[in-house]
Design a protein around this motif. Structure first.
Motif, PDB file in Angstrom:
ATOM      1  N   ARG A  35     -25.160 -27.962  12.333  1.00 29.22           N
ATOM      2  CA  ARG A  35     -24.702 -27.029  13.017  1.00 29.22           C
ATOM      3  C   ARG A  35     -23.635 -26.113  12.583  1.00 29.22           C
ATOM      4  O   ARG A  35     -22.471 -25.607  12.662  1.00 29.22           O
ATOM      5  CB  ARG A  35     -24.901 -27.521  14.875  1.00 29.22           C
ATOM      6  CG  ARG A  35     -26.589 -26.544  15.348  1.00 29.22           C
ATOM      7  CD  ARG A  35     -26.006 -26.388  16.648  1.00 29.22           C
ATOM      8  NE  ARG A  35     -25.512 -27.191  17.403  1.00 29.22           N
ATOM      9  CZ  ARG A  35     -25.835 -28.663  17.943  1.00 29.22           C
ATOM     10  NH1 ARG A  35     -27.009 -29.308  18.070  1.00 29.22           N
ATOM     11  NH2 ARG A  35     -25.579 -29.981  18.231  1.00 29.22           N
ATOM     12  N   PRO A  92     -27.743 -17.965  15.770  1.00 29.34           N
ATOM     13  CA  PRO A  92     -28.187 -18.185  13.984  1.00 29.34           C
ATOM     14  C   PRO A  92     -27.852 -20.194  14.152  1.00 29.34           C
ATOM     15  O   PRO A  92     -28.558 -20.697  13.636  1.00 29.34           O
ATOM     16  CB  PRO A  92     -26.146 -18.526  13.623  1.00 29.34           C
ATOM     17  CG  PRO A  92     -25.751 -18.072  14.761  1.00 29.34           C
ATOM     18  CD  PRO A  92     -26.935 -17.154  15.783  1.00 29.34           C
ATOM     19  N   THR A  93     -27.843 -20.766  15.834  1.00 27.53           N
ATOM     20  CA  THR A  93     -27.494 -22.213  14.996  1.00 27.53           C
ATOM     21  C   THR A  93     -28.729 -22.970  16.240  1.00 27.53           C
ATOM     22  O   THR A  93     -28.793 -24.143  16.176  1.00 27.53           O
ATOM     23  CB  THR A  93     -25.810 -22.769  16.607  1.00 27.53           C
ATOM     24  OG1 THR A  93     -26.309 -22.214  17.179  1.00 27.53           O
ATOM     25  CG2 THR A  93     -24.632 -22.144  15.225  1.00 27.53           C
ATOM     26  N   GLN A 140     -22.648 -27.467   9.830  1.00 33.33           N
ATOM     27  CA  GLN A 140     -22.175 -26.525   8.956  1.00 33.33           C
ATOM     28  C   GLN A 140     -22.143 -24.938   8.829  1.00 33.33           C
ATOM     29  O   GLN A 140     -21.658 -24.443   7.929  1.00 33.33           O
ATOM     30  CB  GLN A 140     -23.472 -27.133   7.863  1.00 33.33           C
ATOM     31  CG  GLN A 140     -22.970 -28.681   7.244  1.00 33.33           C
ATOM     32  CD  GLN A 140     -24.264 -29.278   6.488  1.00 33.33           C
ATOM     33  OE1 GLN A 140     -24.686 -28.814   5.872  1.00 33.33           O
ATOM     34  NE2 GLN A 140     -24.116 -30.862   6.541  1.00 33.33           N
ATOM     35  N   LEU A 141     -23.240 -24.372   9.642  1.00 33.90           N
ATOM     36  CA  LEU A 141     -23.435 -23.483   9.950  1.00 33.90           C
ATOM     37  C   LEU A 141     -22.246 -22.534  10.529  1.00 33.90           C
ATOM     38  O   LEU A 141     -22.185 -21.706   9.879  1.00 33.90           O
ATOM     39  CB  LEU A 141     -24.822 -23.000  10.174  1.00 33.90           C
ATOM     40  CG  LEU A 141     -24.937 -21.356  10.403  1.00 33.90           C
ATOM     41  CD1 LEU A 141     -24.958 -21.558   8.840  1.00 33.90           C
ATOM     42  CD2 LEU A 141     -26.275 -21.541  11.399  1.00 33.90           C
ATOM     43  N   VAL A 166     -23.034 -19.219   0.531  1.00 34.88           N
ATOM     44  CA  VAL A 166     -23.141 -19.340   1.150  1.00 34.88           C
ATOM     45  C   VAL A 166     -23.562 -21.245   0.864  1.00 34.88           C
ATOM     46  O   VAL A 166     -23.909 -21.482   1.921  1.00 34.88           O
ATOM     47  CB  VAL A 166     -24.751 -18.563   1.555  1.00 34.88           C
ATOM     48  CG1 VAL A 166     -24.611 -17.537   2.466  1.00 34.88           C
ATOM     49  CG2 VAL A 166     -26.172 -18.886   0.567  1.00 34.88           C
ATOM     50  N   GLY A 215     -30.948 -26.489   8.183  1.00 36.40           N
ATOM     51  CA  GLY A 215     -29.554 -25.076   7.677  1.00 36.40           C
ATOM     52  C   GLY A 215     -29.240 -24.291   6.296  1.00 36.40           C
ATOM     53  O   GLY A 215     -29.269 -23.716   6.354  1.00 36.40           O
ATOM     54  N   GLN A 216     -30.772 -25.151   5.065  1.00 36.10           N
ATOM     55  CA  GLN A 216     -30.161 -24.738   4.053  1.00 36.10           C
ATOM     56  C   GLN A 216     -31.338 -22.525   4.354  1.00 36.10           C
ATOM     57  O   GLN A 216     -31.155 -21.715   3.538  1.00 36.10           O
ATOM     58  CB  GLN A 216     -31.190 -24.968   3.096  1.00 36.10           C
ATOM     59  CG  GLN A 216     -30.577 -26.332   2.753  1.00 36.10           C
ATOM     60  CD  GLN A 216     -30.874 -26.771   1.046  1.00 36.10           C
ATOM     61  OE1 GLN A 216     -32.377 -27.039   1.848  1.00 36.10           O
ATOM     62  NE2 GLN A 216     -30.279 -27.639   1.331  1.00 36.10           N
ATOM     63  N   ARG A 239     -31.318 -21.325   7.035  1.00 35.05           N
ATOM     64  CA  ARG A 239     -30.696 -20.198   7.948  1.00 35.05           C
ATOM     65  C   ARG A 239     -29.898 -19.780   6.618  1.00 35.05           C
ATOM     66  O   ARG A 239     -29.000 -18.339   6.805  1.00 35.05           O
ATOM     67  CB  ARG A 239     -29.338 -21.063   8.536  1.00 35.05           C
ATOM     68  CG  ARG A 239     -30.828 -21.551   9.997  1.00 35.05           C
ATOM     69  CD  ARG A 239     -31.269 -20.082  10.758  1.00 35.05           C
ATOM     70  NE  ARG A 239     -32.478 -21.138  11.716  1.00 35.05           N
ATOM     71  CZ  ARG A 239     -32.096 -21.987  12.656  1.00 35.05           C
ATOM     72  NH1 ARG A 239     -31.139 -22.033  13.431  1.00 35.05           N
ATOM     73  NH2 ARG A 239     -33.067 -22.522  13.269  1.00 35.05           N
ATOM     74  N   ARG A 240     -28.997 -20.802   5.327  1.00 33.38           N
ATOM     75  CA  ARG A 240     -28.124 -20.232   4.451  1.00 33.38           C
ATOM     76  C   ARG A 240     -29.029 -19.214   3.894  1.00 33.38           C
ATOM     77  O   ARG A 240     -28.560 -17.878   3.448  1.00 33.38           O
ATOM     78  CB  ARG A 240     -26.950 -20.965   4.087  1.00 33.38           C
ATOM     79  CG  ARG A 240     -26.507 -22.033   4.669  1.00 33.38           C
ATOM     80  CD  ARG A 240     -26.215 -22.954   3.868  1.00 33.38           C
ATOM     81  NE  ARG A 240     -25.133 -23.948   4.859  1.00 33.38           N
ATOM     82  CZ  ARG A 240     -23.921 -24.238   4.619  1.00 33.38           C
ATOM     83  NH1 ARG A 240     -23.578 -23.351   3.228  1.00 33.38           N
ATOM     84  NH2 ARG A 240     -22.927 -24.966   4.840  1.00 33.38           N
TER      85      ARG A 240
END
Length: 227
Positions: free
Chosen positions: A164, A155-156, A166-167, A115, A132-133, A135-136
């Motif tokens: 968004r 997820p976004t 990046q994910l 991830v 974002g981190q 979520r990862r």
């Protein structure tokens, strides 16, 4: 291959079924996208697939094996909407080891590398990470379990456009090794990486072409740029 055949969920307290004769097929290394408004049954579908809720009728199969709740808990890894609210560990290492005290260091580093978080110190607090981190990290928590199917709820949600993007790129990478089923109220950038798409409304699932959402997202993006 995940098969849902005439899946029904009708709890006794509900006047009508929340999920009505759901039929769905998702192959390995595919990303399936279910799009529907709030209250359409999206989160309920993921809860059933993760073994957190019990179906009322129908079949759920992985390849040729019919799945029980115990099978589902082993098969799928569920990432909740706003998973950062569910973090319990004081550090990244503690978060990844929750429920896995025997986990080896190489497994931890492999999950973080998948991830893109292997550069972070394991002593860092999950709450100190960017959205974002976080979520990862939630994805890494599930990857530690080595599920066959990743289940993601919105997820976004709550991320800015850069996070968004990046994910979405990360999910495109993950589907090279896992099957993913994503539910959302807004297809957005996710449509571009989806292999299968459905709409879910009032508990009824209908297959649509991914291009349907991709074109809509493109129009919205063009309109925003024009502003």
């Amino acid at each position: 291959m995940l098969y849902l055949k005439n899946l029904v969920y009708h709890p006794p307290a509900a006047p009508t079924a929340i999920l009505k004769s759901i039929n769905l097929e998702l192959a390995p290394q595919q990303l399936g996208l279910v799009v529907g408004p709030s209250g359409s049954g999206k989160s309920t579908l993921l809860e059933i697939l993760s073994g957190l809720a019990e179906k009322t009728g129908g079949q759920m199969c992985w390849r040729e094996q019919e799945l029980t709740s115990l099978h589902l808990q082993q098969l799928g890894g569920l990432v909740f909407q706003f998973p950062e609210r569910h973090f319990c560990g004081g550090t990244i290492l503690e978060e990844l080891r929750l429920g896995h005290p025997e986990i080896r260091s190489e497994q931890i580093h492999q999950a973080l590398a998948e991830v893109g978080l292997d550069h972070l110190p394991l002593s860092a607090s999950p709450q100190a990470l960017s959205g974002g981190q976080q979520r990862r990290l939630a994805l890494a928590v599930q990857l530690i379990r080595q599920p066959h199917l990743l289940l993601l709820d919105e997820p976004t949600a709550g991320l800015d456009w850069s996070m968004r993007r990046q994910l979405v790129n990360l999910l495109a990478k993950l589907k090279q090794h896992w099957s993913l089923l994503v539910v959302t109220h807004d297809a957005g950038d996710l449509a571009a990486i989806a292999d299968r798409c459905w709409t879910l409304n009032h508990g009824e699932l209908v297959a649509v072409e991914p291009a349907t959402f991709s074109q809509s997202a493109s129009v919205q993006s063009t309109s925003f740029t024009a502003l």
